[in-house]
Design a protein around this motif. Structure first.
Motif, mmCIF file in Angstrom:
data_model
loop_
_atom_site.group_PDB
_atom_site.id
_atom_site.type_symbol
_atom_site.label_atom_id
_atom_site.label_comp_id
_atom_site.label_asym_id
_atom_site.label_seq_id
_atom_site.Cartn_x
_atom_site.Cartn_y
_atom_site.Cartn_z
ATOM 1 N N LYS A 115 2.865 8.783 -10.424
ATOM 2 C CA LYS A 115 3.743 7.759 -9.854
ATOM 3 C C LYS A 115 5.159 7.907 -10.383
ATOM 4 O O LYS A 115 6.129 7.676 -9.657
ATOM 5 C CB LYS A 115 3.199 6.370 -10.158
ATOM 6 N N VAL A 150 7.756 6.449 -7.606
ATOM 7 C CA VAL A 150 7.265 5.102 -7.316
ATOM 8 C C VAL A 150 7.564 4.176 -8.494
ATOM 9 O O VAL A 150 7.912 3.015 -8.326
ATOM 10 C CB VAL A 150 5.752 5.140 -7.008
ATOM 11 N N THR A 206 7.965 8.037 6.608
ATOM 12 C CA THR A 206 7.706 7.458 5.291
ATOM 13 C C THR A 206 7.836 8.516 4.202
ATOM 14 O O THR A 206 8.274 8.235 3.097
ATOM 15 C CB THR A 206 6.292 6.834 5.253
ATOM 16 N N GLY A 217 0.814 -1.217 0.000
ATOM 17 C CA GLY A 217 0.000 0.000 0.000
ATOM 18 C C GLY A 217 0.842 1.258 0.000
ATOM 19 O O GLY A 217 0.516 2.228 -0.686
ATOM 20 N N ILE A 218 1.925 1.233 0.752
ATOM 21 C CA ILE A 218 2.800 2.404 0.811
ATOM 22 C C ILE A 218 3.675 2.479 -0.430
ATOM 23 O O ILE A 218 3.793 3.527 -1.061
ATOM 24 C CB ILE A 218 3.700 2.347 2.068
ATOM 25 N N LEU A 219 4.263 1.341 -0.799
ATOM 26 C CA LEU A 219 5.208 1.344 -1.916
ATOM 27 C C LEU A 219 4.541 1.756 -3.219
ATOM 28 O O LEU A 219 5.195 2.259 -4.119
ATOM 29 C CB LEU A 219 5.837 -0.045 -2.072
ATOM 30 N N LYS A 220 3.223 1.574 -3.294
ATOM 31 C CA LYS A 220 2.512 1.962 -4.510
ATOM 32 C C LYS A 220 2.243 3.456 -4.570
ATOM 33 O O LYS A 220 1.916 3.983 -5.619
ATOM 34 C CB LYS A 220 1.166 1.240 -4.582
ATOM 35 N N ALA A 259 -2.359 5.824 3.667
ATOM 36 C CA ALA A 259 -1.806 4.539 3.228
ATOM 37 C C ALA A 259 -0.658 4.113 4.135
ATOM 38 O O ALA A 259 -0.392 2.933 4.280
ATOM 39 C CB ALA A 259 -1.324 4.635 1.793
ATOM 40 N N GLY A 260 0.013 5.087 4.757
ATOM 41 C CA GLY A 260 1.198 4.739 5.537
ATOM 42 C C GLY A 260 0.930 4.516 7.011
ATOM 43 O O GLY A 260 1.866 4.379 7.779
#
Lengths: 300, 248
Positions: free
Chosen positions: B73, B78, B118, A100-103, B100-101
């Protein structure tokens, strides 16, 4: 090359607080909702070893391994092995878990497997306290092994015990290498998670945790049968065997105790083999991770 | 020489779409040995070039599937472009899908540190703004409660507060201006306007042309991964309307 290295170093410096935060989070959350909290890091291996020691002493009349009380022998091996299996399994799942974070946000991806290895390492260090206490207890009070009472075992209270740091560091390096490798493979093939948990089980039986490699024997009276020799070779090829043996030899070392298969408390060959294996594993793991990390996002 | 914050030069991103999904080792090896791993090549972005000057506010328009999110992205790092180059100067904070984090077992206060980390901020930087974040999100009474017990509105408020309070140099907004109830929405709009006035560089993705016209001074229009219009907001919006009508 140097430019790339400098970029990665600066990037690491920028995100080192994230690494710390993940480690802190994992350590804190592990026992947050339990009454006994962090005490479980010590209680759990202790209780596990007590159960096994009870079973072995009742069923197999096992009281010691090479002069070391069986319970202590078991605990030392089990602590080391469970650090390896826990940390690598957590690292393996970490990239998928944080999909979820890496995306959404750019984060250096190795932070997640590394953070999980380090946090498991810290709880492992806490759990070592229980081993230290037991070793000191046996040193002061002695104990009975095979009907003979020893006044003291002189386990740990010598300079050699400091050498135990070396196998612990080798184990950490090995876990990092294996963790990085597994986490990169498992992004592409989820099967890895299932295969590895079975492999870990197998590896546990092929690591001398509740037996000594010396006594392994296949077949009846013929001690030098080729199957036995082969099995011993396989056991020795397992780097965890070497690491655990060096660890045990440095904490249980007195003339009366012969856990070791060789004179002295470590053999140079074994030390070279295990540390070489760990370093090669770290290089392979980092290389594979580095090569495939840009494709993670397409598979998460 | 004017300083730019973001520069894309001929950026392209290729996806290999598997014709059949292969996600276990056995299938992969069989197909690999038989040379049966076929892909459909699909370019999510192609030949995208534009520059955003420091302090400029760029709107990104386009229909669903035009490549807007993919572009974000790529800019936020990303995804790596398959071809072309991308340069970003300055701290970048994405405001995409808030929360999300978060770790759900961690309390709100602890999550501020985690989320800030993050986003690439240091402990010291977060300590300085911790109070402001708590105040802005109006979660003073709940800050020691685990995030799993938060309502979705509380979670979104906290995420928004963190991303705004860190005051990045480049802000990426993906249609998130509708957070919480009306008073909070007004507050968050005010905060974003304040950031704008401080000269933050903004990339704003939206379907909503009115918002883009209100907030941005430049815009690009994406269609099938390519930039089809680039210029001031008015003309790009006009082009967008024209193409939408032509499409129907």
């Amino acid at each position: 090359m140097t430019k790339a290295l400098r970029f990665h170093w600066n990037n690491f410096l920028k995100y080192r607080f994230l690494l710390k935060e993940i480690v802190r989070k994992n350590v804190r959350l592990q026992y947050r909702d339990s009454w006994l909290g962090m005490a479980w890091t010590m209680l759990q291996p202790l209780l596990f070893s007590l159960v096994l020691a009870f079973v072995f002493s009742v069923l197999f009349k096992r009281s010691d391994v090479g002069g070391v009380p069986f319970f202590v022998y078991l605990l030392s091996g089990r602590l080391m092995f469970s650090f390896f299996s826990d940390s690598t399994q957590r690292a393996m799942r970490s990239v998928r878990q944080n999909a979820g974070i890496l995306k959404k946000v750019y984060v250096p991806k190795y932070i997640y497997p590394m953070g999980n290895i380090i946090s498991t390492f810290i709880t492992f260090l806490f759990s070592l306290v229980v081993l230290v206490v037991i070793v000191i207890y046996y040193d002061i009070h002695g104990g009975t092994v095979q009907g003979i009472h020893y006044d003291h075992f002189s386990f740990g209270l010598h300079k050699r015990v400091l050498f135990a740091v070396v196998p612990v560091v080798i184990l950490l390096v090995l876990s990092m290498g294996v963790g990085l490798l597994l986490s990169s493979i498992s992004v592409f093939f989820k099967d890895t998670e299932f295969i590895y948990s079975v492999l870990c089980q197998l590896l546990m039986y092929f690591t001398p945790i509740f037996y000594s490699a010396k006594e392994v024997q296949i077949g009846g009276g013929d001690i030098a049968s080729w199957q036995t020799e082969l099995l011993k070779k396989i056991l020795r090829a397992n780097p965890l065997y070497g690491i655990i043996t060096i660890f045990r030899n440095s904490i249980f070392c007195s003339p009366g105790q012969i856990v070791t298969e060789f004179p002295g408390y470590y053999s140079f060959a074994q030390l070279a083999y295990t540390s070489g294996f760990a370093i090669v594993m770290l290089i392979v793991g980092s290389f594979v991770f580095y090569k495939v990390q840009d494709k993670f996002i397409l598979h998460l | 020489m004017s300083s730019y914050a973001i520069k894309l030069d001929n950026v392209g991103l290729r996806f290999n779409l598997n014709r059949e999904r292969v996600d276990n080792i056995k299938e992969y090896f069989i197909k690999f040995l038989r040379h049966q791993l076929y892909y459909n090549v699909f370019w999510g972005l192609r030949n995208v070039s534009f520059t955003v000057q420091e302090g400029e506010r760029l709107g990104v328009l386009g229909l669903n599937g035009a490549g807007k999110s993919t572009l974000l992205k790529v800019i936020s790092g990303v995804m790596k472009p398959t071809e072309g180059t991308l340069e970003v100067h300055g701290e970048l904070a994405p405001l995409i899908e808030l929360g999300a984090g978060f770790d759900h077992n961690y309390s709100g206060g602890e999550n501020i540190y985690l989320y800030g980390a993050t986003l690439g901020y240091s402990r010291k930087q977060i300590q300085e703004i911790w109070k402001d974040i708590v105040e802005f999100s109006e979660l003073q009474d709940f800050i020691d409660v685990p995030v799993k017990n938060y309502s979705s509105g509380m979670r979104a408020r906290l995420g928004f507060a963190i991303a705004c309070m860190v005051e990045p140099e480049i802000l990426i907004l993906d249609e998130v201006l509708s957070v919480g109830d009306a008073p909070f929405r007004a507050k968050s709009e005010a905060k974003i306007t304040e950031l704008f006035n401080k000269g933050v560089t903004v990339i704003f993705v939206s379907h909503n042309m009115e918002q883009v016209q209100k907030l941005c001074d430049k815009a690009i229009l994406l269609e099938k991964g390519q930039v089809v219009a680039n210029g001031d907001t008015e003309s790009v919006c006009a082009e967008y309307v024209r193409r939408m009508k032509a499409g129907r």
